[in-house]
Structures are given as C-alpha cells and as structure tokens.
Write a protein that holds these residues in place. Structure first.
Motif, PDB file in Angstrom:
ATOM      1  N   SER A   7       1.921   9.791   4.763  1.00  0.00           N
ATOM      2  CA  SER A   7       1.601  11.197   4.583  1.00  0.00           C
ATOM      3  C   SER A   7       2.333  12.067   5.599  1.00  0.00           C
ATOM      4  O   SER A   7       2.883  13.123   5.263  1.00  0.00           O
ATOM      5  CB  SER A   7       0.087  11.399   4.709  1.00  0.00           C
ATOM      6  OG  SER A   7      -0.283  12.739   4.486  1.00  0.00           O
TER       7      SER A   7
ATOM      8  N   THR B  15       8.200   4.368   6.091  1.00  0.00           N
ATOM      9  CA  THR B  15       6.857   3.965   6.531  1.00  0.00           C
ATOM     10  C   THR B  15       6.793   2.463   6.785  1.00  0.00           C
ATOM     11  O   THR B  15       6.202   2.013   7.781  1.00  0.00           O
ATOM     12  CB  THR B  15       5.812   4.357   5.468  1.00  0.00           C
ATOM     13  OG1 THR B  15       5.831   5.768   5.294  1.00  0.00           O
ATOM     14  CG2 THR B  15       4.416   3.924   5.899  1.00  0.00           C
TER      15      THR B  15
ATOM     16  N   MET C 103      -2.234  11.671   0.171  1.00  0.00           N
ATOM     17  CA  MET C 103      -2.139  10.259   0.561  1.00  0.00           C
ATOM     18  C   MET C 103      -2.867   9.955   1.866  1.00  0.00           C
ATOM     19  O   MET C 103      -3.132   8.796   2.178  1.00  0.00           O
ATOM     20  CB  MET C 103      -0.663   9.869   0.787  1.00  0.00           C
ATOM     21  CG  MET C 103       0.118   9.548  -0.432  1.00  0.00           C
ATOM     22  SD  MET C 103       1.689   8.756   0.016  1.00  0.00           S
ATOM     23  CE  MET C 103       2.531  10.104   0.837  1.00  0.00           C
TER      24      MET C 103
ATOM     25  N   THR D 193      -5.160   2.008   5.621  1.00  0.00           N
ATOM     26  CA  THR D 193      -5.430   3.330   6.193  1.00  0.00           C
ATOM     27  C   THR D 193      -4.271   3.785   7.064  1.00  0.00           C
ATOM     28  O   THR D 193      -3.863   4.955   7.025  1.00  0.00           O
ATOM     29  CB  THR D 193      -6.734   3.307   7.009  1.00  0.00           C
ATOM     30  OG1 THR D 193      -7.796   2.789   6.204  1.00  0.00           O
ATOM     31  CG2 THR D 193      -7.103   4.700   7.493  1.00  0.00           C
TER      32      THR D 193
ATOM     33  N   THR E  12      -0.985   4.621   4.844  1.00  0.00           N
ATOM     34  CA  THR E  12      -1.107   5.854   4.070  1.00  0.00           C
ATOM     35  C   THR E  12      -1.098   7.070   4.996  1.00  0.00           C
ATOM     36  O   THR E  12      -0.599   8.138   4.613  1.00  0.00           O
ATOM     37  CB  THR E  12      -2.374   5.854   3.202  1.00  0.00           C
ATOM     38  OG1 THR E  12      -3.517   5.487   3.996  1.00  0.00           O
ATOM     39  CG2 THR E  12      -2.246   4.883   2.043  1.00  0.00           C
ATOM     40  N   SER E  13      -1.623   6.911   6.214  1.00  0.00           N
ATOM     41  CA  SER E  13      -1.547   7.998   7.196  1.00  0.00           C
ATOM     42  C   SER E  13      -0.101   8.230   7.612  1.00  0.00           C
ATOM     43  O   SER E  13       0.373   9.374   7.671  1.00  0.00           O
ATOM     44  CB  SER E  13      -2.403   7.661   8.423  1.00  0.00           C
ATOM     45  OG  SER E  13      -3.752   7.466   8.069  1.00  0.00           O
TER      46      SER E  13
ATOM     47  N   LEU F 127      -6.297   6.750   3.527  1.00  0.00           N
ATOM     48  CA  LEU F 127      -7.193   6.150   2.546  1.00  0.00           C
ATOM     49  C   LEU F 127      -8.160   5.216   3.266  1.00  0.00           C
ATOM     50  O   LEU F 127      -7.740   4.351   4.020  1.00  0.00           O
ATOM     51  CB  LEU F 127      -6.369   5.384   1.509  1.00  0.00           C
ATOM     52  CG  LEU F 127      -7.058   5.056   0.199  1.00  0.00           C
ATOM     53  CD1 LEU F 127      -6.052   5.063  -0.938  1.00  0.00           C
ATOM     54  CD2 LEU F 127      -7.735   3.709   0.271  1.00  0.00           C
TER      55      LEU F 127
ATOM     56  N   GLY G  52       0.804  -1.220   0.000  1.00  0.00           N
ATOM     57  CA  GLY G  52       0.000   0.000   0.000  1.00  0.00           C
ATOM     58  C   GLY G  52       0.832   1.263   0.000  1.00  0.00           C
ATOM     59  O   GLY G  52       0.604   2.177  -0.805  1.00  0.00           O
ATOM     60  N   THR G  53       1.829   1.320   0.874  1.00  0.00           N
ATOM     61  CA  THR G  53       2.645   2.533   0.941  1.00  0.00           C
ATOM     62  C   THR G  53       3.525   2.683  -0.295  1.00  0.00           C
ATOM     63  O   THR G  53       3.744   3.796  -0.787  1.00  0.00           O
ATOM     64  CB  THR G  53       3.508   2.540   2.224  1.00  0.00           C
ATOM     65  OG1 THR G  53       4.127   3.819   2.356  1.00  0.00           O
ATOM     66  CG2 THR G  53       4.606   1.505   2.189  1.00  0.00           C
TER      67      THR G  53
ATOM     68  N   VAL H  35      -7.223   9.599  -4.204  1.00  0.00           N
ATOM     69  CA  VAL H  35      -5.953  10.313  -4.072  1.00  0.00           C
ATOM     70  C   VAL H  35      -5.757  11.259  -5.242  1.00  0.00           C
ATOM     71  O   VAL H  35      -5.397  12.435  -5.069  1.00  0.00           O
ATOM     72  CB  VAL H  35      -4.777   9.314  -3.983  1.00  0.00           C
ATOM     73  CG1 VAL H  35      -3.444  10.041  -4.031  1.00  0.00           C
ATOM     74  CG2 VAL H  35      -4.878   8.482  -2.709  1.00  0.00           C
TER      75      VAL H  35
ATOM     76  N   PHE I 148       1.253   4.101  -3.248  1.00  0.00           N
ATOM     77  CA  PHE I 148       0.810   5.489  -3.182  1.00  0.00           C
ATOM     78  C   PHE I 148       1.954   6.485  -3.048  1.00  0.00           C
ATOM     79  O   PHE I 148       1.841   7.624  -3.514  1.00  0.00           O
ATOM     80  CB  PHE I 148      -0.230   5.662  -2.079  1.00  0.00           C
ATOM     81  CG  PHE I 148      -1.567   5.124  -2.483  1.00  0.00           C
ATOM     82  CD1 PHE I 148      -2.347   5.801  -3.398  1.00  0.00           C
ATOM     83  CD2 PHE I 148      -2.017   3.902  -2.017  1.00  0.00           C
ATOM     84  CE1 PHE I 148      -3.571   5.291  -3.822  1.00  0.00           C
ATOM     85  CE2 PHE I 148      -3.227   3.378  -2.432  1.00  0.00           C
ATOM     86  CZ  PHE I 148      -4.012   4.080  -3.338  1.00  0.00           C
TER      87      PHE I 148
END
Length: 447
Positions: A433, A190, A397, A426, A429-430, A400, A145-146, A363, A149
């Motif tokens: 960001s 991340t 980002m 989620t 992506t947090s 999500l 995921g990371t 996004v 994005f």
C-alpha cells in the motif's frame, strides 16, 4: 464514538488471540458482540447482523472454498504439486520463485476471486518454501499475498479495480494501462523489500509457523509412490487452468459487452471450479483408483470445516461494522475543494480507503465504499478521477488483518500461526500500500 469503539473491538480481538491465546472463532464473536452493543446497534440487530454476515460470506465463497480445497487435496495426493515445484525450480531457480509468483498473481490471475487464488496457490507456496531456505515459507507467502492484492486492486479485471473504475466513471482502457504498470511493479518491489526484512531476526519459525502437521490445514497425503504414475504436468494443471480460463473469459465477455446468459453461466466461479473439481476427480480416479481418491477427498472435507467457520465469522464482524454507520462519518472528512493540492487529495483518498479497510476487513468493500464516498465530490477536486481511483486502490490494500476472512484462510492454508500471518500477510499488504502510493503520485504527473 463509533470510530473509537471500532478501534477497541479490533484491538480486543487481536489481544484475545495473540496475548490470551483465545481461539479466533470465539475472539471474533466477542469483538462483534462488543462493537454492536457499544455502538447502539442493539441486542437483536447485532445478532441478526452476525448471522446475516456469516450467511452472506458463505453464499459468496462457501462453495469456492470447498471446491478449491478438494481440487488441491486430490492434485496433491497424486503428486501434481511436487511435479509443479520441480518444473518451477528448473525454470526460474529457487531464489527467483517468490518474484515469479508475485508477478504471475498480479498479472495473470486477477480475473478470479482472491479466495480461489489463495486456495490454489497455497500448496505451491508450502511445497517450494523449504527449497529457498529458513525464511522460504514467509518469503513465498508474502509474495503470494502481495501478488494477489496488487492484482486485485490495480489490474483489470480484478474486482476492486473494476468496481472503482465503474463508480468513478473511469474508462477501463485508461485504467488498464496505468493499473497494469502499477500493480506488478508494486508486487515485485514489495517482495524485494520483504526479502530484505527477512534477512534479520524478524522471522522465528518456532513461533511463526505451525510445525505440527496435524494442525496445518490442507495437510493431505501424497499417495503416489512413483513419479511416472502421475499424469504429465500440463494435464495435472488442467483442473486449475480450465477454471481460470472459464472465469477470465466470462469476465472479459462482460467487460467488452458480448456476454449472454450462457457465457455468464460458463464464467461463473462456482461452476468453473466445479468443472475443475470434476476434472481433478477423474484424474485422481485414473491415477490412484477409488480407494485413493476417497482418501484424498476425505482429507479435503476434513480441511474445509474450520476454514469455513472462521471465514464466515470474519464476515459477521464486517456486517456488524456496516451497521454502525462508520462510512457516513468518514464521508465528512473529504471536503477538498478546487484549491486543494494534488498530493493532499491523493493522500486523503488513500487515507479514507485505508481506514475503511482497517475497520471493515474487506479490500473490495473498502474500495467500493471509499469510491462511493468520494465520487460525489470529484467535481470539486482538481485531480483526475483516474488518479483518485488509483489512490483508493492503493489505500484499500493497507494492513489486511484479523477482521478479514481472507486473513484466516491465509493462516490456515499456509500453515502459519496468527503471529506469523501478521508478519507475512499484514506486513506485505501494508508495504504494498505504501509502495504503490508514490507510483500513484507519479501517475498524477501525466494522467
């Protein structure tokens, strides 16, 4: 009131799914209906937006999902992903797999749609997760995921990156230099932070993973009985690699302005994945015969139904939000003038993009909308457009979640519960960001 009702709609959807175990399809429709009616969009216009949003998303990604799932089903059936897993483990070791995946996704693959990336990457994640340990699946899922994005928003030719640069008139060469540094660093840091988070009791496999194979999407059967029957690994990967090369070539041809109608045709994601599908079909026929190929394709067709429905309804919610006029409200927040501190301008650009993403669930749409809002006031800001663009990318980002069609694809393809998807997609992506924000501030010192 629009902002309040948007928050209520999103919270309502989350509560229906998590607390009351209502199916996501029903929950998303209820949230969309509430938002449209509560904000004055109107009865007819709300239904029109729901239908139009569904159709628009299907037009964009419907074939991509279908072709991608079928490619994955056939490659899995003939043992290609098992062979890939073996090669990865031998090459980098099980413990380094998440970092290798995050790095690859954030640097090599941004030229293709995020939907295609998760379809092609999910079988690798699910196959390698158990090799790492109890938290292997979430760690690999988080890395996927990371990586997707961070590349999508920072690395050329990721759609969000190209869109922001174009709207803010940032030279792509300059963006390429900064984005290629910030994107992979964000993905790797991340992934490391998420690994530290997983060391405690954060992950509960019995609640966060779908343990019933019948409920896991893309649960196709591996039909080969001997490894020697599977084609060589490079040949197995051609149905994935060839489409990636075609799409990337088309993107770079457009980027460097030597594209034409034929190149655009070759680089179209739908056509490229069809070429991949055709290649996978021929390989599968040669390996498993007609009966085995039909079995694999049948399982792939079965998989696509729920994914396409949830994906489309995620688009419906985004369309209703678009009808509420939320973007015009946020535009009023950006009133920075020449005296505004650099950090304040960066934080405000990040905040607008993050709020738009939380509300819209896309996004790319959040990034494009934020750039469209901020672009007209760039002349009054004493900050480089490049830095503002990178701040928008960073904020777009953030977190999500359920109003994104990607959220439901990720959940279904990786065999996670809704709660498990919050804890992986989620969360990462947090984190990504927030991790990228100080990197953007550092870039402001030299840009």
């Amino acid at each position: 009131m629009v902002v309040l009702h948007t928050v209520i709609a999103i919270v309502l959807i989350i509560l229906l799914i998590i607390r009351f175990k209502v199916d996501p399809v029903i929950s998303l429709i209820i949230g969309s209906l509430y938002l449209g009616l509560a904000t004055g969009v109107g009865f007819t216009a709300t239904i029109v937006a729901i239908a139009a949003g569904f159709g628009e998303i299907m037009g964009e990604v419907g074939l991509l999902i279908g072709f991608g799932v079928l490619i994955g089903a056939m490659l899995h059936a003939m043992g290609a992903f098992r062979k890939m897993v073996t090669a990865l483990v031998k090459g980098v070791g099980a413990r380094r797999l998440p970092y290798a995946l995050a790095a690859a996704m954030s640097t090599i693959f941004p030229s293709i749609y995020v939907d295609v990336q998760v379809v092609l990457g999910s079988p690798v994640v699910r196959a390698t997760g158990p090799l790492i340990g109890r938290t292997g699946l979430p760690h690999m899922a988080g890395a996927l995921g990371t990586g997707i994005f961070a590349g999508y928003v920072f690395v050329i030719p990721g759609l969000a990156a190209v869109s922001i640069a174009g709207l803010l008139h940032i030279p792509l060469g300059m963006w390429l230099i900064y984005g290629f540094l910030i994107g992979p660093v964000t993905a790797l840091v991340t992934t490391l932070i998420f690994r530290l988070l997983l060391r405690g009791n954060y992950w509960k496999p019995d609640r966060d993973e779908v343990t019933d194979p019948a409920l896991i999407e893309l649960e196709t059967t591996e039909l080969v009985t001997e490894d020697t029957r599977t084609p060589p690994l490079f040949v197995c990967l051609l149905p994935i690699l060839v489409p990636l090369v075609m799409i990337a070539f088309g993107a770079f041809a457009e980027l460097f302005q030597f594209s034409n109608d034929f190149i655009a045709f070759l680089g179209d994601a739908n056509f490229a994945l069809f070429v991949g599908l055709l290649g996978a079909y021929l390989l599968c026929r040669g390996t498993l015969g007609l009966k085995g190929t039909n079995t694999a394709m049948g399982e792939g067709f079965h998989t696509t139904g729920e994914i396409l429905l949830i994906t489309g309804i995620g688009g419906s919610l985004g369309a209703v939000i678009g009808e509420t006029g939320l973007d015009e409200i946020l535009a009023g927040l950006f009133s920075a003038d020449a005296a505004a501190p650099v950090i304040l301008s960066i934080l405000l650009a990040w905040f607008i993009a993050a709020v738009l993403h939380l509300a819209i669930g896309s996004v790319s749409v959040a990034a494009i909308t934020a750039a469209g809002i901020i672009g007209p006031v760039l002349a009054s800001i004493s900050v480089s457009p490049l830095v503002i663009g990178l701040a928008i990318a960073s904020g777009a980002m953030f977190a999500l979640q359920v109003n994104s069609n990607f959220f439901w694809m990720f959940k279904a393809l990786l065999g996670l519960s809704t709660q498990g998807t919050f804890k992986t997609l989620t969360m990462v992506t947090s984190i990504a960001s927030v991790v990228s924000l100080p990197l953007v501030m550092a870039a402001a010192l030299i840009a």
